[in-house]
Design a protein around this motif. Structure first.
Motif, short mmCIF file in Angstrom:
data_model
loop_
_atom_site.label_atom_id
_atom_site.label_comp_id
_atom_site.label_asym_id
_atom_site.label_seq_id
_atom_site.Cartn_x
_atom_site.Cartn_y
_atom_site.Cartn_z
N ASN A 119 0.83 -1.21 0.00
CA ASN A 119 0.00 0.00 0.00
C ASN A 119 0.86 1.26 0.00
O ASN A 119 0.62 2.21 -0.75
CB ASN A 119 -0.91 0.02 1.22
CG ASN A 119 -2.21 -0.73 1.03
OD1 ASN A 119 -3.08 -0.69 1.87
ND2 ASN A 119 -2.37 -1.42 -0.09
N ASP A 120 1.86 1.28 0.87
CA ASP A 120 2.73 2.45 0.98
C ASP A 120 3.48 2.73 -0.31
O ASP A 120 3.64 3.89 -0.72
CB ASP A 120 3.73 2.26 2.13
CG ASP A 120 3.06 2.29 3.50
OD1 ASP A 120 1.91 2.77 3.59
OD2 ASP A 120 3.69 1.83 4.47
N ASN A 122 2.49 1.99 -3.33
CA ASN A 122 1.53 2.54 -4.30
C ASN A 122 1.20 3.99 -3.95
O ASN A 122 1.01 4.83 -4.86
CB ASN A 122 0.26 1.69 -4.32
CG ASN A 122 0.48 0.35 -5.01
OD1 ASN A 122 1.37 0.21 -5.84
ND2 ASN A 122 -0.32 -0.64 -4.66
N ARG A 123 1.13 4.30 -2.67
CA ARG A 123 0.85 5.67 -2.25
C ARG A 123 2.00 6.60 -2.65
O ARG A 123 1.77 7.70 -3.15
CB ARG A 123 0.62 5.71 -0.74
CG ARG A 123 0.18 7.08 -0.22
CD ARG A 123 -0.10 7.04 1.27
NE ARG A 123 -1.25 6.19 1.59
CZ ARG A 123 -1.19 5.00 2.14
NH1 ARG A 123 0.01 4.46 2.43
NH2 ARG A 123 -2.27 4.30 2.40
N SER A 126 1.94 7.65 -6.07
CA SER A 126 0.76 8.48 -6.39
C SER A 126 -0.28 7.71 -7.20
O SER A 126 -0.94 8.28 -8.08
CB SER A 126 1.19 9.76 -7.14
OG SER A 126 2.08 10.52 -6.35
N ASP A 129 -5.20 3.55 -6.99
CA ASP A 129 -5.54 2.23 -6.45
C ASP A 129 -4.40 1.75 -5.56
O ASP A 129 -3.37 1.28 -6.04
CB ASP A 129 -5.78 1.23 -7.58
CG ASP A 129 -6.16 -0.16 -7.08
OD1 ASP A 129 -6.37 -0.31 -5.85
OD2 ASP A 129 -6.23 -1.09 -7.91
N LEU A 130 -4.58 1.88 -4.24
CA LEU A 130 -3.52 1.49 -3.31
C LEU A 130 -3.32 -0.02 -3.26
O LEU A 130 -2.31 -0.50 -2.73
CB LEU A 130 -3.83 2.02 -1.91
CG LEU A 130 -3.89 3.54 -1.76
CD1 LEU A 130 -4.14 3.92 -0.31
CD2 LEU A 130 -2.61 4.18 -2.27
N ASP A 131 -4.27 -0.79 -3.80
CA ASP A 131 -4.15 -2.24 -3.83
C ASP A 131 -3.59 -2.76 -5.15
O ASP A 131 -3.58 -3.98 -5.39
CB ASP A 131 -5.50 -2.90 -3.57
CG ASP A 131 -5.90 -2.84 -2.11
OD1 ASP A 131 -4.99 -2.73 -1.27
OD2 ASP A 131 -7.11 -2.91 -1.81
#
Length: 340
Positions: A119-120, A122-123, A126, A129-131
Motif C-alpha cells: 500500500n505504501d 503505491n501511495r 501516487s 488504487d492502493l491495492d
C-alpha cells in the motif's frame, strides 16, 4: 506445558538457492535443533505454497525446492529425529487455511507488514488504487502461515524480529478458533533470537537475493574464492592495526568461527593483518567448513529422486499428525457425515 516436550516448527520458502546468510541465520541453528530436540518434536518444511506469492516461474519454484531441500540435507539435518517435509504434500494445510480464513477478520490482515508495505509503495507512486499489484496470496498468506504452525501443534516458532507479527497473528487466529469450537489448536509462541546474526554481503548490505550480493552456500571452491576476494575493504596497509568491528571480512569470519577462533582473529587484526592475508584465511576457513556438505549437495542435486524420497517419507510422518487433527477440526466446525 504440563511437562510435555515442546514442539518447534520452521518453514523455508523455496525462492532461489540457499546462501551463506541462510546458513548462519537459519540452517545451522535448525540442524543443531534437529539433533538435540526429542524425536518428533522438530518440524522443518519447504514452504512452496508461499513461494507462489512471489514467483510465477514454475521451473524456478521446482528447482528451488530441490536446491533448498538438498542444502538442508547436506548441512546435516537429522531427518530421523526431526520431521522434514514439503508443504504442498500435506493436503490438510490448505484445508485448514480455508477454515481459518472464514474466522479471520479482514482488519487483522490489513495490518500485515507486507500488505501495508505494498500500500505504501503505491501511495508513494501516487497511484489511485492502493491495492494495485496486491494478490489475495499476498494479502492472506499470514493465514496460510498460521495453518502451517497450527497444523502441527507448534509451541515455539523460531523467527527473526521481522516475522514476529506473523506468529502473533497465528496466536490471534488460534485463540479465535478455540473460542468458537473448543481447545483444539495449540497457541504458539514466537521464539525470537535477539542475537541471531544478520550477515552482510560482499558489498556491505544485508546478504540478500534481491541485492544480488549473496554467497551461494555450496558453490564450487573456485567460485567461493571469487566471492571472498570481492569483499569490500578499506585502504589500510598490512601491519597497520585494524578495527575488526568495522570489517566485512571479520563479520563473515565471526559468523562461522568459534568464540576462541574469533578472539584469536581479533588479536591478528590488532597486529595489522593484511587484507589479502585475511581474505585467504576466510576463504580457507569457509572452504574447509563447507566442502563436506558441498560433496553431499552435489550428489543430491544429481539424484533428485533421493531428495524426493526423503521429502515423501517426511510427509508420511507429518500426516500422522495432520490427518487426525483435521478430522477433529472438520467435526468441530460441522463438516460431518450425515446420520441416518
Amino acid at each position: 506445558m504440563n511437562g510435555k516436550n515442546l514442539v518447534t516448527l520452521t518453514g523455508i520458502t523455496t525462492t532461489g538457492t540457499p546462501h551463506l546468510g541462510n546458513y548462519v541465520g537459519a540452517i545451522r541453528p535448525a540442524v543443531e535443533a534437529s539433533r538435540s530436540a526429542p524425536a518428533g518434536c522438530s518440524f522443518f518444511f519447504l514452504a512452496d505454497f508461499h513461494a507462489l506469492v512471489k514467483n510465477r516461474d514454475a521451473d524456478e519454484v521446482a528447482q528451488s525446492s530441490l536446491e533448498v531441500a538438498a542444502a538442508w540435507l547436506a548441512a546435516g539435518l537429522d531427518t530421523e529425529n526431526a520431521v522434514f517435509y514439503r508443504q504442498s504434500d500435506i493436503p490438510e494445510i490448505p484445508e485448514l487455511t480455508w477454515v481459518l480464513t472464514t474466522l479471520t477478520a479482514k482488519g487483522l490482515m490489513n495490518r500485515s507488514h507486507a500488505y501495508k508495505a505494498a500500500n505504501d509503495a503505491n501511495r508513494e507512486a501516487s497511484l489511485a488504487d492502493l491495492d494495485r499489484g496486491v494478490t489475495m496470496g499476498l494479502f492472506c498468506y499470514p493465514i496460510l502461515m498460521a495453518a502451517d504452525i497450527l497444523m502441527f501443534k507448534a509451541d515455539r516458532v523460531p523467527v527473526g524480529k521481522d516475522q514476529r507479527q506473523h506468529v502473533e497473528m497465528a496466536r490471534d487466529i488460534a485463540q479465535r478458533f478455540n473460542h468458537h469450537y473448543g481447545e483444539l489448536l495449540t497457541v504458539p509462541q514466537a521464539d525470537i533470537d535477539e542475537h541471531r546474526a544478520v550477515l552482510l554481503g560482499p558489498d556491505g548490505r544485508k546478504m540478500s537475493k534481491s541485492y544480488g550480493n549473496v554467497v551461494p552456500l555450496f558453490c564450487p571452491a573456485k567460485q567461493l574464492r571469487k566471492y571472498v576476494m570481492r569483499v569490500r575493504t578499506n585502504s589500510q596497509a598490512p601491519g597497520e592495526p585494524k578495527d575488526p568491528d568495522d570489517s566485512l571480512l571479520f563479520d563473515l569470519y565471526r559468523s562461522v568461527a568459534s568464540p576462541e577462533e574469533t578472539a584469536a582473529m581479533r588479536e591478528r587484526y590488532a597486529a595489522g593483518i593484511g587484507w589479502a592475508e585475511m581474505k585467504n584465511e576466510l576463504y580457507e576457513y569457509l572452504d574447509a567448513l563447507l566442502a563436506p556438505g558441498r560433496e553431499v549437495y552435489d550428489r543430491l542435486i544429481a539424484n533428485p529422486g533421493d531428495v524426493e524420497a526423503e521429502l515423501k517419507r517426511g510427509a508420511g510422518r507429518a500426516r500422522e499428525i495432520s490427518e487426525p487433527l483435521m478430522k477433529d477440526i472438520r467435526h468441530a466446525v460441522g463438516l460431518r457425515a450425515l446420520k441416518a
